[in-house]
Enzyme design. Structure first.
Site, PDB file in Angstrom:
ATOM      1  CB  SER A 140       3.020   8.719 -14.393  1.00  0.00           C
ATOM      2  OG  SER A 140       2.651   9.614 -15.371  1.00  0.00           O
ATOM      3  CE  LYS A 166       3.713  12.705 -14.609  1.00  0.00           C
ATOM      4  NZ  LYS A 166       5.111  12.870 -15.150  1.00  0.00           N
ATOM      5  CE  LYS A 168       1.769  11.327 -18.351  1.00  0.00           C
ATOM      6  NZ  LYS A 168       2.907  12.611 -18.704  1.00  0.00           N
ATOM      7  CG  ASP A 193       2.996  15.732 -16.734  1.00  0.00           C
ATOM      8  OD1 ASP A 193       3.167  16.580 -17.630  1.00  0.00           O
ATOM      9  OD2 ASP A 193       3.707  14.808 -17.181  1.00  0.00           O
ATOM     10  CD  GLU A 218       5.805  16.429 -15.459  1.00  0.00           C
ATOM     11  OE1 GLU A 218       5.269  15.734 -14.295  1.00  0.00           O
ATOM     12  OE2 GLU A 218       6.632  15.795 -16.160  1.00  0.00           O
ATOM     13  CG  ASP A 243       8.911  16.340 -18.814  1.00  0.00           C
ATOM     14  OD1 ASP A 243       9.807  16.240 -19.482  1.00  0.00           O
ATOM     15  OD2 ASP A 243       7.997  15.373 -19.055  1.00  0.00           O
ATOM     16  CE  LYS A 267      10.070  12.485 -18.654  1.00  0.00           C
ATOM     17  NZ  LYS A 267       9.095  13.135 -19.694  1.00  0.00           N
ATOM     18  N   GLY A 295      10.182   9.585 -16.075  1.00  0.00           N
ATOM     19  CA  GLY A 295      10.135   8.437 -16.922  1.00  0.00           C
ATOM     20  C   GLY A 295       9.577   8.453 -18.234  1.00  0.00           C
TER      21      GLY A 295
HETATM   22  O1  SMG Z   1       7.832   6.078 -17.160  1.00  0.00           O
HETATM   23  O2  SMG Z   1       6.059   6.174 -15.616  1.00  0.00           O
HETATM   24  C1  SMG Z   1       6.831   6.586 -16.615  1.00  0.00           C
HETATM   25  C2  SMG Z   1       5.841   7.462 -17.394  1.00  0.00           C
HETATM   26  C3  SMG Z   1       5.834   8.847 -16.832  1.00  0.00           C
HETATM   27  O3  SMG Z   1       4.305  10.337 -17.216  1.00  0.00           O
HETATM   28  C4  SMG Z   1       5.557   9.941 -17.594  1.00  0.00           C
HETATM   29  N1  SMG Z   1       6.099  10.341 -18.513  1.00  0.00           N
HETATM   30  O4  SMG Z   1       5.589  13.606 -19.564  1.00  0.00           O
HETATM   31  O5  SMG Z   1       6.454  12.717 -17.757  1.00  0.00           O
HETATM   32  C5  SMG Z   1       5.827  12.832 -19.073  1.00  0.00           C
HETATM   33  C6  SMG Z   1       5.511  11.361 -19.616  1.00  0.00           C
HETATM   34  C7  SMG Z   1       6.229  11.380 -20.894  1.00  0.00           C
HETATM   35  C8  SMG Z   1       5.996   9.741 -21.421  1.00  0.00           C
HETATM   36  S1  SMG Z   1       4.495   9.524 -22.465  1.00  0.00           S
HETATM   37  C9  SMG Z   1       4.633   8.160 -23.163  1.00  0.00           C
HETATM   38 MG    MG Z   2       6.051  15.006 -17.993  1.00  0.00          MG
END
Ligand code: SMG
Ligand code: MG
Length: 377
Positions: A140, A166, A168, A193, A218, A243, A267, A295
């Site tokens: 991500s 992925k 953001k 995402d 996402e 999510d 999660k 994650g």
């Molecule tokens: O742990 O690789 C990881 C981060 C994955 O993008 C990730 N997490 O919305 O899925 C999500 C975000 C939330 C954490 S943001 C600090």
């Molecule tokens: Mg997410």
């Protein structure tokens, strides 16, 4: 009954190897809580996924510490569980605060698996599931200062061997970024995402992403919304993955029934622990909805739990579970999670979580530490 001797909490702060930017903010250092539980001389560890700030969720390190120490630990001391699956019921009188609840439950799963001489993976699998030995992982990638920098980072991770990327997105950093990345890595599974940065009135933006062959979109809409996601999903061929909106089995059932998503990100922290996470997995499996493991920038402790969870059969898509070196250098565990050439992480086979915490490293990142002894023993 699990004889709980004591529970220790550690408030930690550990620098990330690179800042991680989402639509709700930038994380440079991860703050978290580690729980160390001792039952009958066996030690188990749990990691809290709440962050310092209430960006992803209303929970924070401070609220989780408060809820764990004032309510959850006393609930367990007063009525110790016979096995980890009884813990959600022990915590039922606390509304919400799923991340706080999951922190303690995790440590009890670690202990229970050790007590029967099994890896957490095998303990979760029991006789019910065929568990994987390795889990396919993705990466991500946060919002970067420029599109060029983003493309560079994406290509870099693709070259390391990550088989699913992925990125953001947020308003102003969406379509152009996604198009540039797609052009740079044609054919590579790619997803976005939004972390709830959009509204239904942005449907046209997502329609414009339809020809970019995205694996999924996402959490485009509100963190507590399910209904409007169903309206958006009806307008799109690309699957929506929820999510933030999914906190329970009931949420998952509702989202599936009204067609709010075709994929769910699990999660364990967001759904209040491993017991609920497995239940969400099962409901999705019964309904033909694939899941993947989300994650929360976990250290090796939380990662080990996630990797064991992701060994379940309906985790059919690569998770946000990258190698330790993508997050922390060094990780709190040794050896760290290493990336296999086939795009996987290996599920630990040692008893319990199967990873070794390095005490000196934990000491170095600990800001506050408190011990709660069970006076009822
Ligand atoms: O742990 O690789 C990881 C981060 C994955 O993008 C990730 N997490 O919305 O899925 C999500 C975000 C939330 C954490 S943001 C600090
Ligand atoms: Mg997410």
């Amino acid at each position: 009954m699990m004889k709980i001797e004591q529970i220790e909490l550690f408030h930690i702060r550990i620098p990330l190897v690179a800042p991680f930017e989402t639509s709700f903010g930038v994380t440079r250092e991860r703050e978290s809580i580690l729980a160390r539980v001792m039952c009958d001389g066996v030690v188990g560890w749990g990691e809290c996924v709440a962050d310092a700030a209430p960006g992803y969720s209303y929970e924070t390190v401070t609220t989780a510490w408060h809820v764990i120490s004032e309510y959850l630990i006393p609930a367990l001391f007063a009525d110790p569980p016979a096995e980890p699956r009884q813990i959600p019921q022990r915590f039922a009188r606390v509304r919400g605060h799923n991340m706080a609840k999951a922190t303690l439950e995790a440590a009890f799963w670690d202990i229970a698996a050790q007590q029967v001489g099994k890896s957490l993976r095998d303990y979760i699998g029991a006789d019910r599931y065929t568990m994987r030995d390795r889990v396919v992982v993705g990466v991500s990638i946060g919002i970067q200062p420029t599109t060029e920098r983003l493309v560079e980072r994406v290509v870099n991770f693709r070259d390391i061997g990550y088989t699913r990327i992925k990125i953001k997105i947020k308003p102003g950093r969406d379509l152009d970024d996604v198009r540039a990345v797609r052009a740079a890595i044609p054919g590579v599974p790619l997803m976005v995402d939004a972390n709830s940065a959009y509204t239904l009135s942005d449907a046209n933006l997502f329609r414009q992403m339809e020809d970019l062959d995205l694996l999924m979109i996402e959490q485009p809409l509100g963190p507590d919304d399910i209904y409007e996601h169903s309206k958006l999903q009806r307008q799109l061929k690309t699957p929506i993955c929820l999510d933030e909106s999914i906190h329970s089995v009931a949420d998952a059932r509702f989202a599936i029934e009204i067609g709010a998503c075709r994929i769910i990100n699990i999660k364990q922290g967001r759904v209040g622990g491993l017991t609920n996470a497995i239940a969400v997995h099962d409901v999705c499996a019964e309904n033909g909805i694939p899941v993947w493991c989300g994650g929360m920038l976990e250290t090796g402790i939380g990662r080990a739990l996630n990797v064991a969870l992701a060994a379940l059969p309906n985790f059919r898509l690569p998770g946000d579970l990258s190698a330790s070196n993508r997050y922390y250098n060094p990780d709190l565990i040794d050896p760290p999670f290493e990336f296999n050439a086939d795009g996987t992480l290996t599920v630990p086979t040692g008893h319990g979580l199967g990873v070794q915490l390095v005490t000196e490293r934990l000491d170095r990142v600990t800001l506050r530490r408190e011990t709660y002894k069970n006076e009822r023993l």
